[in-house]
Structure formats: structure tokens, C-alpha cells
Design a protein around this motif. Sequence first.
Motif, short mmCIF file in Angstrom:
data_model
loop_
_atom_site.label_atom_id
_atom_site.label_comp_id
_atom_site.label_asym_id
_atom_site.label_seq_id
_atom_site.Cartn_x
_atom_site.Cartn_y
_atom_site.Cartn_z
N PHE A 1 -8.78 4.22 -4.68
CA PHE A 1 -7.83 5.33 -4.79
C PHE A 1 -6.49 4.93 -5.40
O PHE A 1 -5.55 5.72 -5.40
CB PHE A 1 -7.62 5.95 -3.41
CG PHE A 1 -8.91 6.34 -2.74
CD1 PHE A 1 -9.60 7.47 -3.15
CD2 PHE A 1 -9.45 5.55 -1.74
CE1 PHE A 1 -10.81 7.80 -2.57
CE2 PHE A 1 -10.65 5.88 -1.14
CZ PHE A 1 -11.34 7.01 -1.55
N ILE B 1 0.85 -1.19 0.00
CA ILE B 1 0.00 0.00 0.00
C ILE B 1 0.88 1.24 0.00
O ILE B 1 1.79 1.37 0.83
CB ILE B 1 -0.94 -0.01 1.23
CG1 ILE B 1 -1.94 -1.16 1.08
CG2 ILE B 1 -1.67 1.33 1.35
CD1 ILE B 1 -2.83 -1.38 2.28
N TYR C 1 -3.09 2.13 6.12
CA TYR C 1 -3.19 0.67 6.19
C TYR C 1 -1.94 0.02 5.59
O TYR C 1 -1.32 0.57 4.67
CB TYR C 1 -4.45 0.20 5.46
CG TYR C 1 -5.69 0.40 6.31
CD1 TYR C 1 -6.36 -0.69 6.84
CD2 TYR C 1 -6.14 1.67 6.64
CE1 TYR C 1 -7.47 -0.52 7.66
CE2 TYR C 1 -7.25 1.85 7.45
CZ TYR C 1 -7.91 0.75 7.96
OH TYR C 1 -9.00 0.92 8.78
N ALA D 1 -4.31 2.96 -4.30
CA ALA D 1 -3.24 2.95 -3.29
C ALA D 1 -2.57 1.59 -3.14
O ALA D 1 -1.49 1.49 -2.58
CB ALA D 1 -3.79 3.40 -1.94
N VAL D 2 -3.25 0.54 -3.62
CA VAL D 2 -2.66 -0.80 -3.52
C VAL D 2 -1.82 -1.05 -4.78
O VAL D 2 -2.32 -0.94 -5.90
CB VAL D 2 -3.73 -1.88 -3.37
CG1 VAL D 2 -3.09 -3.26 -3.31
CG2 VAL D 2 -4.58 -1.63 -2.12
N CYS E 1 -3.00 6.31 0.30
CA CYS E 1 -4.00 5.68 1.17
C CYS E 1 -4.85 6.73 1.88
O CYS E 1 -4.34 7.63 2.53
CB CYS E 1 -3.32 4.78 2.20
SG CYS E 1 -4.48 3.95 3.29
N ARG E 2 -6.18 6.57 1.76
CA ARG E 2 -7.13 7.50 2.40
C ARG E 2 -7.66 6.96 3.72
O ARG E 2 -8.59 7.51 4.28
CB ARG E 2 -8.31 7.77 1.46
CG ARG E 2 -7.91 8.28 0.09
CD ARG E 2 -7.69 9.76 0.07
NE ARG E 2 -7.43 10.23 -1.28
CZ ARG E 2 -8.36 10.68 -2.13
NH1 ARG E 2 -9.61 10.71 -1.75
NH2 ARG E 2 -8.03 11.08 -3.32
N LYS E 3 -7.09 5.85 4.15
CA LYS E 3 -7.43 5.26 5.46
C LYS E 3 -8.91 4.87 5.57
O LYS E 3 -9.53 5.03 6.62
CB LYS E 3 -7.07 6.23 6.59
CG LYS E 3 -5.61 6.68 6.53
CD LYS E 3 -5.38 7.91 7.36
CE LYS E 3 -3.99 8.47 7.10
NZ LYS E 3 -3.81 9.82 7.58
N CYS E 4 -9.46 4.39 4.46
CA CYS E 4 -10.88 4.05 4.46
C CYS E 4 -11.15 2.63 4.96
O CYS E 4 -12.28 2.30 5.34
CB CYS E 4 -11.46 4.21 3.05
SG CYS E 4 -10.85 2.98 1.87
N GLY E 5 -10.15 1.76 4.90
CA GLY E 5 -10.29 0.41 5.44
C GLY E 5 -10.99 -0.58 4.52
O GLY E 5 -11.19 -1.74 4.89
N LEU E 6 -11.34 -0.16 3.32
CA LEU E 6 -12.05 -1.04 2.40
C LEU E 6 -11.21 -2.26 2.02
O LEU E 6 -11.72 -3.39 1.92
CB LEU E 6 -12.42 -0.26 1.14
CG LEU E 6 -13.61 -0.76 0.33
CD1 LEU E 6 -14.83 -0.91 1.20
CD2 LEU E 6 -13.88 0.19 -0.83
N CYS E 7 -9.92 -2.05 1.85
CA CYS E 7 -9.03 -3.17 1.50
C CYS E 7 -9.03 -4.22 2.61
O CYS E 7 -9.13 -5.41 2.34
CB CYS E 7 -7.62 -2.66 1.23
SG CYS E 7 -6.93 -1.69 2.58
#
Length: 96
Positions: free
Chosen positions: A90, A42, A71, A92-93, A47-53
Motif C-alpha cells: 500500500f 510508516i 504499525y 505506506a512505508v 497503513c492498512r494494519k495488515c502486518g505484512l511489514c
Amino acid sequence: MGQTASNPVLSTLRLFKSEYDAHVFDKKCPAHVCKNLLTYSIEAELCRKCGLCARNCPTSAITGVLGKEVYVIDPAKCIRCGACMTACRFGAVLRG
Ligand code: SF4
Ligand code: SF4
């Protein structure tokens, strides 16, 4: 036929040497086909720190704090399924 049996392999060695080098020496698959050679990470900046991943990870390999902490992926738990990459909106991964 025996003398020509090796031709297909020799041809790929000649034409796709960089692919062989990447797999053998760098342990990377440039085409992202060989699952065992993939790595997921990540990018903290994205990373927007949304936790979806983390919610989509089947092995709980991703940790972080919703809205507060970037994350991160634990490579030891990751089974390289790619679900986190699909889930992240986003970009980010990253897959290496
Ligand atoms: S889904 Fe993407 S943006 Fe959201 S926490 Fe995971 S890596 Fe970060
Ligand atoms: S690739 Fe799959 S197992 Fe690995 S961190 Fe992402 S969702 Fe989890």
C-alpha cells in the motif's frame, strides 16, 4: 601529478555541492544510496494494519496490532534493509 591530484574531488565539490551539503549537514542521502543515512517510517494514513511489514522485518523493529493498530518502526532496531518497504502493498512505508 601532485598538483592535479585533487581535481576530481574539487570537480565533484563544484558540480555536486547539493549532494555534499545533504550528506554533511542534513545527514541525508538524496539518491538513497548510503544505507547508513536512510530512515524508514510508516505513514499512518496509508497503513492498512495488515502486518505484512512486521512479518518481513528481520529485527522485529515493527510493532502494531493486526487489523486494529497502525504499525510503527522502532528506529533503534531498524537495520535499514528495506524489506518492509518491499513487502508493503500500500506504499505506506516511506524511505527518507
Ligand atoms: S505492510 Fe504496509 S499497510 Fe501493512 S501494516 Fe505494514 S505499513 Fe501498514
Ligand atoms: S528497513 Fe528492515 S529492519 Fe528496518 S523496519 Fe524495515 S524491515 Fe525492519
